[in-house]
Write a protein that holds these residues in place. Structure first.
Motif, PDB file in Angstrom:
ATOM      1  N   ARG A  81      35.094  46.522  45.521  1.00 28.19           N
ATOM      2  CA  ARG A  81      34.576  45.159  45.635  1.00 28.19           C
ATOM      3  C   ARG A  81      33.160  45.069  45.053  1.00 28.19           C
ATOM      4  NH1 ARG A  81      35.796  44.464  50.758  1.00 28.19           N
ATOM      5  NH2 ARG A  81      33.733  44.949  51.534  1.00 28.19           N
ATOM      6  N   PHE A  82      32.360  46.128  45.251  1.00 30.20           N
ATOM      7  CA  PHE A  82      30.998  46.169  44.698  1.00 30.20           C
ATOM      8  C   PHE A  82      31.050  46.119  43.167  1.00 30.20           C
ATOM      9  CE2 PHE A  82      27.531  48.700  42.885  1.00 30.20           C
ATOM     10  CZ  PHE A  82      26.428  48.028  43.395  1.00 30.20           C
ATOM     11  N   ILE A  83      31.926  46.932  42.566  1.00 29.58           N
ATOM     12  CA  ILE A  83      32.069  46.966  41.099  1.00 29.58           C
ATOM     13  C   ILE A  83      32.586  45.615  40.586  1.00 29.58           C
ATOM     14  CG2 ILE A  83      33.481  47.972  39.234  1.00 29.58           C
ATOM     15  CD1 ILE A  83      33.191  50.686  40.760  1.00 29.58           C
ATOM     16  N   ALA A  84      33.590  45.060  41.272  1.00 29.56           N
ATOM     17  CA  ALA A  84      34.162  43.764  40.865  1.00 29.56           C
ATOM     18  C   ALA A  84      33.111  42.656  40.969  1.00 29.56           C
ATOM     19  CB  ALA A  84      35.373  43.444  41.735  1.00 29.56           C
ATOM     20  N   SER A  85      32.245  42.733  41.980  1.00 25.31           N
ATOM     21  CA  SER A  85      31.195  41.704  42.150  1.00 25.31           C
ATOM     22  C   SER A  85      30.189  41.742  41.010  1.00 25.31           C
ATOM     23  CB  SER A  85      30.456  41.915  43.479  1.00 25.31           C
ATOM     24  OG  SER A  85      31.342  41.779  44.552  1.00 25.31           O
ATOM     25  N   ILE A  86      29.819  42.952  40.581  1.00 25.48           N
ATOM     26  CA  ILE A  86      28.898  43.075  39.437  1.00 25.48           C
ATOM     27  C   ILE A  86      29.544  42.453  38.203  1.00 25.48           C
ATOM     28  CG2 ILE A  86      27.799  44.694  37.829  1.00 25.48           C
ATOM     29  CD1 ILE A  86      27.461  46.633  40.178  1.00 25.48           C
ATOM     30  N   LYS A  87      30.811  42.785  37.972  1.00 28.43           N
ATOM     31  CA  LYS A  87      31.522  42.245  36.802  1.00 28.43           C
ATOM     32  C   LYS A  87      31.577  40.721  36.852  1.00 28.43           C
ATOM     33  CE  LYS A  87      34.675  46.014  35.642  1.00 28.43           C
ATOM     34  NZ  LYS A  87      36.083  46.317  35.389  1.00 28.43           N
ATOM     35  N   GLN A  88      31.865  40.178  38.033  1.00 30.20           N
ATOM     36  CA  GLN A  88      31.989  38.722  38.161  1.00 30.20           C
ATOM     37  C   GLN A  88      30.647  38.044  37.880  1.00 30.20           C
ATOM     38  OE1 GLN A  88      30.755  36.341  40.477  1.00 30.20           O
ATOM     39  NE2 GLN A  88      31.974  34.713  39.560  1.00 30.20           N
ATOM     40  N   ARG A  89      29.562  38.664  38.329  1.00 30.15           N
ATOM     41  CA  ARG A  89      28.228  38.087  38.119  1.00 30.15           C
ATOM     42  C   ARG A  89      27.925  37.925  36.627  1.00 30.15           C
ATOM     43  NH1 ARG A  89      24.813  41.917  41.127  1.00 30.15           N
ATOM     44  NH2 ARG A  89      26.456  41.911  42.688  1.00 30.15           N
ATOM     45  N   TYR A  90      28.444  38.877  35.828  1.00 25.35           N
ATOM     46  CA  TYR A  90      28.199  38.847  34.389  1.00 25.35           C
ATOM     47  C   TYR A  90      29.080  37.834  33.658  1.00 25.35           C
ATOM     48  CZ  TYR A  90      24.891  42.699  34.156  1.00 25.35           C
ATOM     49  OH  TYR A  90      23.756  43.470  34.267  1.00 25.35           O
ATOM     50  N   THR A  91      29.944  37.129  34.382  1.00 24.75           N
ATOM     51  CA  THR A  91      30.745  36.067  33.758  1.00 24.75           C
ATOM     52  C   THR A  91      30.181  34.680  34.088  1.00 24.75           C
ATOM     53  OG1 THR A  91      32.247  35.718  35.645  1.00 24.75           O
ATOM     54  CG2 THR A  91      32.830  37.462  34.112  1.00 24.75           C
ATOM     55  N   GLN A  92      29.089  34.647  34.861  1.00 24.56           N
ATOM     56  CA  GLN A  92      28.654  33.360  35.412  1.00 24.56           C
ATOM     57  C   GLN A  92      27.208  33.020  35.114  1.00 24.56           C
ATOM     58  OE1 GLN A  92      29.522  33.181  39.576  1.00 24.56           O
ATOM     59  NE2 GLN A  92      29.961  31.002  39.559  1.00 24.56           N
ATOM     60  N   THR A 116      43.797  57.817  54.303  1.00 21.73           N
ATOM     61  CA  THR A 116      44.758  56.995  53.553  1.00 21.73           C
ATOM     62  C   THR A 116      44.409  57.017  52.062  1.00 21.73           C
ATOM     63  OG1 THR A 116      44.854  55.520  55.462  1.00 21.73           O
ATOM     64  CG2 THR A 116      45.832  54.708  53.417  1.00 21.73           C
ATOM     65  N   PRO A 117      45.383  57.354  51.194  1.00 25.42           N
ATOM     66  CA  PRO A 117      45.100  57.320  49.761  1.00 25.42           C
ATOM     67  C   PRO A 117      45.041  55.876  49.255  1.00 25.42           C
ATOM     68  CG  PRO A 117      47.389  57.928  50.133  1.00 25.42           C
ATOM     69  CD  PRO A 117      46.755  57.799  51.481  1.00 25.42           C
ATOM     70  N   ARG A 118      44.155  55.609  48.316  1.00 30.78           N
ATOM     71  CA  ARG A 118      43.996  54.255  47.775  1.00 30.78           C
ATOM     72  C   ARG A 118      43.944  54.288  46.255  1.00 30.78           C
ATOM     73  NH1 ARG A 118      45.110  50.966  52.058  1.00 30.78           N
ATOM     74  NH2 ARG A 118      43.764  51.410  53.837  1.00 30.78           N
ATOM     75  N   LEU A 119      44.442  53.219  45.642  1.00 31.64           N
ATOM     76  CA  LEU A 119      44.347  53.025  44.188  1.00 31.64           C
ATOM     77  C   LEU A 119      44.063  51.550  43.943  1.00 31.64           C
ATOM     78  CD1 LEU A 119      44.808  53.607  41.131  1.00 31.64           C
ATOM     79  CD2 LEU A 119      47.251  53.354  41.558  1.00 31.64           C
ATOM     80  N   TYR A 120      42.922  51.269  43.319  1.00 30.79           N
ATOM     81  CA  TYR A 120      42.544  49.887  42.996  1.00 30.79           C
ATOM     82  C   TYR A 120      42.313  49.757  41.491  1.00 30.79           C
ATOM     83  CZ  TYR A 120      41.716  48.787  47.943  1.00 30.79           C
ATOM     84  OH  TYR A 120      41.866  48.563  49.292  1.00 30.79           O
ATOM     85  N   GLN A 121      42.483  48.525  41.010  1.00 32.95           N
ATOM     86  CA  GLN A 121      42.196  48.226  39.606  1.00 32.95           C
ATOM     87  C   GLN A 121      41.269  47.019  39.535  1.00 32.95           C
ATOM     88  OE1 GLN A 121      44.649  45.679  37.631  1.00 32.95           O
ATOM     89  NE2 GLN A 121      43.226  45.718  35.925  1.00 32.95           N
ATOM     90  N   THR A 122      40.272  47.081  38.651  1.00 33.98           N
ATOM     91  CA  THR A 122      39.406  45.909  38.416  1.00 33.98           C
ATOM     92  C   THR A 122      39.491  45.538  36.934  1.00 33.98           C
ATOM     93  OG1 THR A 122      37.376  47.066  37.754  1.00 33.98           O
ATOM     94  CG2 THR A 122      37.767  46.818  40.122  1.00 33.98           C
ATOM     95  N   ASP A 123      39.264  44.270  36.623  1.00 32.85           N
ATOM     96  CA  ASP A 123      39.244  43.865  35.217  1.00 32.85           C
ATOM     97  C   ASP A 123      37.948  43.108  34.882  1.00 32.85           C
ATOM     98  OD1 ASP A 123      39.540  41.169  35.893  1.00 32.85           O
ATOM     99  OD2 ASP A 123      41.724  41.231  35.764  1.00 32.85           O
ATOM    100  N   PRO A 124      37.707  42.781  33.601  1.00 33.33           N
ATOM    101  CA  PRO A 124      36.416  42.196  33.212  1.00 33.33           C
ATOM    102  C   PRO A 124      36.059  40.885  33.912  1.00 33.33           C
ATOM    103  CG  PRO A 124      37.563  42.983  31.270  1.00 33.33           C
ATOM    104  CD  PRO A 124      38.537  43.089  32.405  1.00 33.33           C
ATOM    105  N   SER A 125      37.049  40.158  34.432  1.00 33.05           N
ATOM    106  CA  SER A 125      36.745  38.885  35.091  1.00 33.05           C
ATOM    107  C   SER A 125      36.161  39.083  36.489  1.00 33.05           C
ATOM    108  CB  SER A 125      38.022  38.045  35.206  1.00 33.05           C
ATOM    109  OG  SER A 125      38.941  38.677  36.075  1.00 33.05           O
ATOM    110  N   GLY A 126      36.279  40.310  37.024  1.00 33.92           N
ATOM    111  CA  GLY A 126      35.761  40.576  38.367  1.00 33.92           C
ATOM    112  C   GLY A 126      36.825  40.520  39.446  1.00 33.92           C
ATOM    113  N   THR A 127      38.099  40.395  39.071  1.00 35.66           N
ATOM    114  CA  THR A 127      39.170  40.432  40.078  1.00 35.66           C
ATOM    115  C   THR A 127      39.556  41.886  40.333  1.00 35.66           C
ATOM    116  OG1 THR A 127      40.865  40.204  38.381  1.00 35.66           O
ATOM    117  CG2 THR A 127      40.151  38.185  39.468  1.00 35.66           C
TER     118      THR A 127
END
Length: 249
Positions: free
Chosen positions: A110-121, A142-153
């Motif tokens: 979520r921290f990484i996605a928030s930085i990305k989103q800030r750079y779109t606005q 618990t094992p986790r796997l997340y994906q982020t994209d340039p839009s911040g999602t």
């Protein structure tokens, strides 16, 4: 259209932010990366591009550690990734100092996605031209796997792919991923290699693999080990082809 693709903060009449979409195109030109979540293991695999003869391999890695229990693979612009990795690492250590606990995988995603989103606005910036696969284990194992994209999602996945030919690899994973069958470490590694081999030339020279087991640090697989898995996969393919031939009247 060209009136709307110059400024990052301006929507086109049909609701597009063209600069964000162009950043997603940059991701599609990056090396393919795959993430698989098993029962007690998470696996990251990336396509290794050909290097110059005198280049130092250590400096061309697409898989990195953010903390002892969090790893990340990326597709897209390496320089952008370096900036994002440094900020994520600082946040991981800051969280440890403040809360006296390591970050959860969703928190750092979520921290990484928030930085990305800030750079779109905001004006005077451009979006980060990269997507990431973030893997690791939470406090409870618990094992986790997340994906982020340039839009911040960001989204959580059982298995996913980013980068060049990601759609082809994702379709392969959708067909062959079985939550029960791919729970073991061996099966998860084989699935990651098989998925990469759909778009990457055969051979360990073109594949980089990292494994994180519960309670252990990230381990990069040696080329010899990857070769053994590839040989095994090719042998299985040959056996399947033989069976199909025998079935034909």
């Amino acid at each position: 259209m060209d009136r709307y693709d110059r400024a990052i903060t301006v929507f086109s009449p049909d609701g597009h932010l063209f600069q964000v979409e162009y950043a997603q195109e940059a991701v599609k030109k990056g090396s393919t990366a795959v993430g698989i979540r098993g029962k007690d293991v998470v696996v990251l695999g990336v396509e290794k591009k050909a290097m110059a003869k005198l280049q130092e391999e250590r400096t061309v890695r697409k898989i990195c550690l953010l903390d002892d229990h969090v790893a990340m693979a990326f597709a897209g612009l390496t320089a952008d990734a370096r900036v994002l990795i440094n900020r994520a690492r600082v946040e991981c250590q800051s969280h440890r100092l403040t809360v006296e606990d390591p970050v959860t995988i969703e928190y750092i995603t979520r921290f990484i996605a928030s930085i990305k989103q800030r750079y779109t606005q905001s004006n005077g910036r451009r979006p980060f031209g990269l997507s990431t696969l973030i893997v690791g284990f939470d406090y409870d194992g618990t094992p986790r796997l997340y994906q982020t994209d340039p839009s911040g999602t960001y989204h959580e996945w059982k298995a996913n792919s980013i980068g060049r030919s990601a759609k082809t690899v994702r379709e392969y994973l959708e067909k062959h991923y079985d939550e029960e069958a791919n729970r073991s470490e061996r099966d998860a590694i084989k699935l990651a290699i098989k998925a990469l081999l759909e778009v990457v030339q055969s051979g360990s020279r073109n594949v980089e693999l990292a494994i994180m087991r519960r309670g252990e640090k990230l381990q990069m697989l040696e080329a010899e080990e990857i070769d053994k898995y590839i040989e095994e996969i090719e042998k299985e393919k040959e056996e399947e082809a033989e069976k199909k031939k025998q079935k034909k009247p």
